[in-house]
Scaffold this motif. Structure first.
Motif, PDB file in Angstrom:
ATOM      1  N   VAL A 161       9.924  -4.136  -4.752  1.00 27.44           N
ATOM      2  CA  VAL A 161       9.419  -2.938  -4.090  1.00 27.44           C
ATOM      3  C   VAL A 161      10.433  -2.425  -3.059  1.00 27.44           C
ATOM      4  O   VAL A 161      10.632  -1.213  -2.908  1.00 27.44           O
ATOM      5  CB  VAL A 161       8.052  -3.241  -3.443  1.00 27.44           C
ATOM      6  CG1 VAL A 161       7.721  -2.252  -2.368  1.00 27.44           C
ATOM      7  CG2 VAL A 161       6.971  -3.242  -4.501  1.00 27.44           C
ATOM      8  N   THR A 204      -3.525  11.058  -1.077  1.00 26.38           N
ATOM      9  CA  THR A 204      -3.908   9.661  -1.281  1.00 26.38           C
ATOM     10  C   THR A 204      -4.759   9.151  -0.122  1.00 26.38           C
ATOM     11  O   THR A 204      -5.753   8.458  -0.335  1.00 26.38           O
ATOM     12  CB  THR A 204      -2.662   8.773  -1.444  1.00 26.38           C
ATOM     13  OG1 THR A 204      -1.765   9.419  -2.338  1.00 26.38           O
ATOM     14  CG2 THR A 204      -3.009   7.422  -1.988  1.00 26.38           C
ATOM     15  N   ILE A 224       1.540  14.250  -1.237  1.00 22.53           N
ATOM     16  CA  ILE A 224       0.881  13.145  -1.936  1.00 22.53           C
ATOM     17  C   ILE A 224       0.303  12.142  -0.940  1.00 22.53           C
ATOM     18  O   ILE A 224      -0.778  11.594  -1.164  1.00 22.53           O
ATOM     19  CB  ILE A 224       1.856  12.498  -2.938  1.00 22.53           C
ATOM     20  CG1 ILE A 224       2.121  13.501  -4.056  1.00 22.53           C
ATOM     21  CG2 ILE A 224       1.290  11.215  -3.505  1.00 22.53           C
ATOM     22  CD1 ILE A 224       3.117  13.072  -5.073  1.00 22.53           C
ATOM     23  N   VAL A 225       0.990  11.935   0.178  1.00 26.18           N
ATOM     24  CA  VAL A 225       0.447  11.062   1.223  1.00 26.18           C
ATOM     25  C   VAL A 225      -0.904  11.594   1.689  1.00 26.18           C
ATOM     26  O   VAL A 225      -1.890  10.856   1.772  1.00 26.18           O
ATOM     27  CB  VAL A 225       1.420  10.940   2.408  1.00 26.18           C
ATOM     28  CG1 VAL A 225       0.732  10.301   3.601  1.00 26.18           C
ATOM     29  CG2 VAL A 225       2.633  10.108   2.024  1.00 26.18           C
ATOM     30  N   SER A 227       5.453  -0.765  -8.302  1.00 26.23           N
ATOM     31  CA  SER A 227       4.341  -0.087  -7.633  1.00 26.23           C
ATOM     32  C   SER A 227       3.206  -1.087  -7.605  1.00 26.23           C
ATOM     33  O   SER A 227       3.207  -2.055  -8.362  1.00 26.23           O
ATOM     34  CB  SER A 227       3.920   1.179  -8.379  1.00 26.23           C
ATOM     35  OG  SER A 227       2.972   0.858  -9.357  1.00 26.23           O
ATOM     36  N   PHE A 258      11.613   0.919  -4.360  1.00 26.43           N
ATOM     37  CA  PHE A 258      10.722   1.885  -3.710  1.00 26.43           C
ATOM     38  C   PHE A 258      11.225   2.269  -2.324  1.00 26.43           C
ATOM     39  O   PHE A 258      11.560   3.420  -2.059  1.00 26.43           O
ATOM     40  CB  PHE A 258       9.298   1.340  -3.635  1.00 26.43           C
ATOM     41  CG  PHE A 258       8.375   2.300  -2.967  1.00 26.43           C
ATOM     42  CD1 PHE A 258       7.797   3.323  -3.698  1.00 26.43           C
ATOM     43  CD2 PHE A 258       8.123   2.226  -1.608  1.00 26.43           C
ATOM     44  CE1 PHE A 258       6.989   4.245  -3.087  1.00 26.43           C
ATOM     45  CE2 PHE A 258       7.311   3.152  -0.992  1.00 26.43           C
ATOM     46  CZ  PHE A 258       6.740   4.155  -1.733  1.00 26.43           C
ATOM     47  N   PHE A 259      11.331   1.283  -1.424  1.00 25.93           N
ATOM     48  CA  PHE A 259      11.647   1.639  -0.038  1.00 25.93           C
ATOM     49  C   PHE A 259      13.077   2.140   0.114  1.00 25.93           C
ATOM     50  O   PHE A 259      13.328   3.104   0.842  1.00 25.93           O
ATOM     51  CB  PHE A 259      11.376   0.459   0.897  1.00 25.93           C
ATOM     52  CG  PHE A 259       9.920   0.283   1.166  1.00 25.93           C
ATOM     53  CD1 PHE A 259       9.271   1.109   2.065  1.00 25.93           C
ATOM     54  CD2 PHE A 259       9.190  -0.669   0.487  1.00 25.93           C
ATOM     55  CE1 PHE A 259       7.917   0.966   2.292  1.00 25.93           C
ATOM     56  CE2 PHE A 259       7.837  -0.809   0.705  1.00 25.93           C
ATOM     57  CZ  PHE A 259       7.206   0.004   1.610  1.00 25.93           C
ATOM     58  N   THR A 294       3.144  14.934 -10.707  1.00 25.14           N
ATOM     59  CA  THR A 294       4.184  13.993 -11.096  1.00 25.14           C
ATOM     60  C   THR A 294       4.368  13.862 -12.600  1.00 25.14           C
ATOM     61  O   THR A 294       5.471  13.999 -13.100  1.00 25.14           O
ATOM     62  CB  THR A 294       3.871  12.592 -10.524  1.00 25.14           C
ATOM     63  OG1 THR A 294       2.600  12.182 -11.001  1.00 25.14           O
ATOM     64  CG2 THR A 294       3.868  12.613  -9.018  1.00 25.14           C
ATOM     65  N   PHE A 329       0.835  -1.211   0.000  1.00 22.61           N
ATOM     66  CA  PHE A 329       0.000   0.000   0.000  1.00 22.61           C
ATOM     67  C   PHE A 329       0.865   1.255   0.000  1.00 22.61           C
ATOM     68  O   PHE A 329       0.556   2.239  -0.660  1.00 22.61           O
ATOM     69  CB  PHE A 329      -0.915  -0.011   1.231  1.00 22.61           C
ATOM     70  CG  PHE A 329      -1.879   1.131   1.251  1.00 22.61           C
ATOM     71  CD1 PHE A 329      -3.035   1.073   0.499  1.00 22.61           C
ATOM     72  CD2 PHE A 329      -1.624   2.262   2.012  1.00 22.61           C
ATOM     73  CE1 PHE A 329      -3.916   2.125   0.493  1.00 22.61           C
ATOM     74  CE2 PHE A 329      -2.519   3.311   2.015  1.00 22.61           C
ATOM     75  CZ  PHE A 329      -3.663   3.253   1.254  1.00 22.61           C
ATOM     76  N   ALA A 330       1.968   1.196   0.722  1.00 22.62           N
ATOM     77  CA  ALA A 330       2.842   2.367   0.823  1.00 22.62           C
ATOM     78  C   ALA A 330       3.360   2.821  -0.550  1.00 22.62           C
ATOM     79  O   ALA A 330       3.584   4.013  -0.772  1.00 22.62           O
ATOM     80  CB  ALA A 330       4.019   2.055   1.742  1.00 22.62           C
ATOM     81  N   THR A 331       3.510   1.875  -1.490  1.00 15.49           N
ATOM     82  CA  THR A 331       4.051   2.268  -2.796  1.00 15.49           C
ATOM     83  C   THR A 331       3.106   3.187  -3.555  1.00 15.49           C
ATOM     84  O   THR A 331       3.511   3.845  -4.501  1.00 15.49           O
ATOM     85  CB  THR A 331       4.324   1.037  -3.679  1.00 15.49           C
ATOM     86  OG1 THR A 331       3.080   0.394  -3.976  1.00 15.49           O
ATOM     87  CG2 THR A 331       5.251   0.066  -2.990  1.00 15.49           C
ATOM     88  N   LEU A 332       1.834   3.192  -3.147  1.00 11.02           N
ATOM     89  CA  LEU A 332       0.895   4.073  -3.832  1.00 11.02           C
ATOM     90  C   LEU A 332       1.119   5.524  -3.440  1.00 11.02           C
ATOM     91  O   LEU A 332       0.628   6.441  -4.075  1.00 11.02           O
ATOM     92  CB  LEU A 332      -0.548   3.687  -3.493  1.00 11.02           C
ATOM     93  CG  LEU A 332      -0.964   2.254  -3.815  1.00 11.02           C
ATOM     94  CD1 LEU A 332      -2.418   2.046  -3.448  1.00 11.02           C
ATOM     95  CD2 LEU A 332      -0.748   1.954  -5.284  1.00 11.02           C
ATOM     96  N   LEU A 333       1.884   5.723  -2.362  1.00 14.11           N
ATOM     97  CA  LEU A 333       1.974   7.068  -1.811  1.00 14.11           C
ATOM     98  C   LEU A 333       3.084   7.911  -2.433  1.00 14.11           C
ATOM     99  O   LEU A 333       3.103   9.109  -2.266  1.00 14.11           O
ATOM    100  CB  LEU A 333       2.212   6.996  -0.294  1.00 14.11           C
ATOM    101  CG  LEU A 333       1.141   6.250   0.488  1.00 14.11           C
ATOM    102  CD1 LEU A 333       1.502   6.208   1.949  1.00 14.11           C
ATOM    103  CD2 LEU A 333      -0.211   6.911   0.289  1.00 14.11           C
ATOM    104  N   LEU A 334       4.021   7.270  -3.121  1.00  9.59           N
ATOM    105  CA  LEU A 334       5.176   8.040  -3.573  1.00  9.59           C
ATOM    106  C   LEU A 334       5.551   7.671  -4.999  1.00  9.59           C
ATOM    107  O   LEU A 334       6.244   6.690  -5.228  1.00  9.59           O
ATOM    108  CB  LEU A 334       6.363   7.764  -2.632  1.00  9.59           C
ATOM    109  CG  LEU A 334       7.618   8.568  -2.847  1.00  9.59           C
ATOM    110  CD1 LEU A 334       7.329  10.045  -2.858  1.00  9.59           C
ATOM    111  CD2 LEU A 334       8.621   8.239  -1.783  1.00  9.59           C
ATOM    112  N   PRO A 335       5.075   8.438  -5.962  1.00  7.23           N
ATOM    113  CA  PRO A 335       5.361   8.113  -7.356  1.00  7.23           C
ATOM    114  C   PRO A 335       6.856   8.226  -7.672  1.00  7.23           C
ATOM    115  O   PRO A 335       7.590   8.960  -7.007  1.00  7.23           O
ATOM    116  CB  PRO A 335       4.586   9.176  -8.136  1.00  7.23           C
ATOM    117  CG  PRO A 335       3.633   9.760  -7.167  1.00  7.23           C
ATOM    118  CD  PRO A 335       4.233   9.614  -5.828  1.00  7.23           C
TER     119      PRO A 335
END
Lengths: 305, 295
Positions: free
Chosen positions: B24, B280, B276-277, A178, B28-29, B227, A112-118
């Motif tokens: 991810v 969303t 964005i947080v 994502s 991502f992280f 974005t 879910f967190a990946t939806l928050l930061l493009p």
């Protein structure tokens, strides 16, 4: 609708026609300008009618840059992202919906967190990661002192590093990272009646059997819809290929078209060729939309990006 | 969640999700963490040495005029393109939902612009909106200096807003058409019997019923403007003239890659991430409340 209203009908048609001009006008102008000579553009300004030179101009673009290679790159990256995203999202959604496990909330919230930061917002650190994929591993080795240990025992220094710049995996992996697709599949699996998995369970089918024989065939529509939308958005992507590729032969076609713009200020642009290059960049996804219309719309409504 | 028929496995779901979780994590992280870490350090572009500076980067950004002009440009750009894209899409969707001949054809063509990448549109407009060629040249011939987006900031912004709205209309249109189809025909018929005309029906029945979808599209549009406007800006205005179109996503890129100010750019990333947080969560809150999360 309920009743017919002649005045309203006329008004609605007028609005729709305007909308059509609004939507297709720019594309039409590109087609016109891509089919005339540059001399004509410079003398008469933008072309309002198609000319005879379209094939010549397209040919000239292929002579100027390796547009074939760029089209291939775009196709390659878009396909990789589609395959990667569909495979990962369907499997992960299956894991989230059909199992009872203490790890489920962890998986759910991680994704879910990946939806928050493009990607666009974390572009620079992502570039740093792509240029040195094993940095986390290296950090772990160094901070735990494991690397000096290994160095003293085995006599070799371990310096893991993997550079993904200018590679297809570098171009596609961050776009796969994502979870929009996972949430789409999750939503769909939740609408499938639980009797189905109960029956499968009773017949002695294991989870993987159930996934492959029952769930996958049922989700064909979702694969087509998500696949179409992911293909088009990957094809259109500009920022990530711009940062991650520096070699000419790894450029995607959207990027290649943009570099067709003149960079030196004194240079007089050959607008007909620029427009022909733009045609190369947007005709393939237009064809995909035209052919996959139904799935495309389903994908948009479902994914909501 | 219906839990009666679930497979009882402890590790299997984790194993199944592992490939995605690894990707991810890596893409991502790890970068997201890096952005946060950099935002609290002074990072040199080459080499590894970095100094912990606490919130100094934030103070520097928040005390910088260029941040506020970029923020202002972002707000104008976002609000302008949002209103325009929603308005055009609603009008088109409402017309396309009337019982007209050939409405399918219109629906078909209205979504074509979705295929055009922002960067491609930027290249196209660079030509079409050129002050010495095309329609603007004619207007400039009548009123010299009428159209000069390369030196006039507000004209450049106006051009960007229109262009970005153009790229957003197809998505909104598809959403609104789908939303209008969820409005039961009985409601409209009943209203018609009561003597409500088409306009009245639209404003009193259809519009309120599709309002949640309008909100949904609006949030998506805002995130897109934050974005995905990069390609358009990079090919059309490069943030200029004089920073007039240097919206945050472009500033993050140019501060980081051109200015090599990794700390400043990461700090901006974190600030933008917070925006964005908020957006969303707002959207998910709203949707799980309104529609039980099953859109």
């Amino acid at each position: 609708m309920v009743e017919r209203h002649p005045l309203l009908t006329v008004f609605a048609y007028a609005v729709l026609m305007l909308g059509l001009i609004f939507a297709l006008g720019p594309l039409y102008l590109v087609l016109c300008s891509a089919s005339v000579s540059n001399q004509q553009l410079l003398n008469n300004g933008i072309a309002l009618l198609p000319g005879p030179q379209l094939i010549d101009n397209l040919h000239a673009v292929t002579q100027r840059t390796d547009i074939g290679r760029q089209l291939f790159n775009s196709l390659m990256v878009s396909s990789l992202v589609v395959i990667g995203k569909l495979a990962l999202s369907s499997i992960t959604a299956f894991a989230v919906v059909y199992f009872r496990s203490p790890f489920k909330p962890l998986i759910f919230w991680t994704l879910f967190a990946t939806l928050l930061l493009p990607l666009e917002v974390r572009i620079i650190p992502t570039y740093a990661v792509a240029s040195d994929l094993f940095e986390p591993l290296k950090t772990i080795l160094q901070s735990t002192g494991l690397d000096t240990l290994i160095a003293s025992v085995a006599g070799i220094r371990i310096e893991p590093s993997l550079n993904l710049l200018n590679t297809y995996s570098g171009l596609s992996l961050p776009l796969i990272a994502s979870a929009t697709g996972t949430f789409l599949f999750r939503q769909f699996y939740q609408t499938i009646p639980p009797e189905l998995s109960e029956a499968a369970l009773m017949d002695g089918a294991g989870p993987l059997r159930f996934f492959i024989d029952i769930l996958l065939p049922l989700s064909k529509t979702n694969f087509a819809a998500l696949g179409t939308i992911v293909f088009i958005s990957t094809w259109k992507d500009y920022m990530w290929p711009l940062v991650v590729t520096s070699q000419e032969n790894m450029r995607t076609v959207v990027l290649g078209m943009a570099t067709f713009l003149p960079t030196e200020s004194g240079q007089w642009p050959e607008w007909n060729l620029v427009m022909a290059a733009a045609l190369f960049a947007f005709i393939p996804p237009v064809i995909v939309i035209a052919l996959m219309q139904r799935w495309f719309v389903k994908g948009l409504i479902g994914v909501g990006k | 969640m219906k839990s009666s028929a679930m497979f009882q496995r402890r590790w299997m779901p984790l194993a199944l999700a592992a490939p995605q979780l690894i990707i991810v994590f890596l893409f991502f992280f790890w970068p997201a963490w890096k952005a946060i870490w950099w935002s609290f350090h002074l990072v040199r572009p080459f080499g590894n040495d970095s100094v912990f500076v606490g919130v100094k980067n934030y103070l520097r950004i928040l005390g910088d005029d260029s941040f506020y002009s970029s923020l202002q440009a972002t707000l104008i750009f976002t609000a302008g393109s949002l209103v325009l894209a929603i308005f055009i899409a609603i009008v088109l969707a409402a017309c396309a939902e009337l019982n007209l001949r050939g409405r399918k054809i219109f629906r078909h063509f209205f979504i074509w612009p979705y295929a055009v990448a922002g960067a491609a549109l930027g290249v196209i407009l660079k030509f079409v909106m050129n002050p010495v060629l095309g329609p603007m040249a004619v207007l400039n011939g009548i009123w010299p200096g009428f159209w000069t987006p390369h030196i006039n900031g507000s004209e450049a912004m106006l051009m960007l807003i229109f262009a970005f709205a153009w790229t957003q209309v197809p998505f909104n249109f598809v959403i609104f058409v789908a939303a209008l189809q969820t409005v039961p025909d009985d409601y409209l018929a009943a209203a018609a019997i009561d003597g409500a005309g088409p306009m009245r029906r639209f404003f009193d029945i259809q519009l309120p019923l599709i309002a949640p979808f309008v909100f949904f599209a609006a949030v998506i549009n805002v995130i897109e403007a934050f974005t995905h406007s990069f390609g358009l800006i990079d090919t059309l205005t490069q943030g200029g003239p004089g920073g007039a179109t240097n919206i945050l996503v472009y500033k993050i890129f140019s501060d980081g890659f051109v200015g090599l100010d990794l700390s400043g750019s990461s700090t901006l990333s974190v600030i933008m991430m917070l925006c964005i947080v908020v957006l969303t969560t707002l959207q998910f809150r709203f949707f799980s409340d309104r529609m039980g999360y099953e859109r």
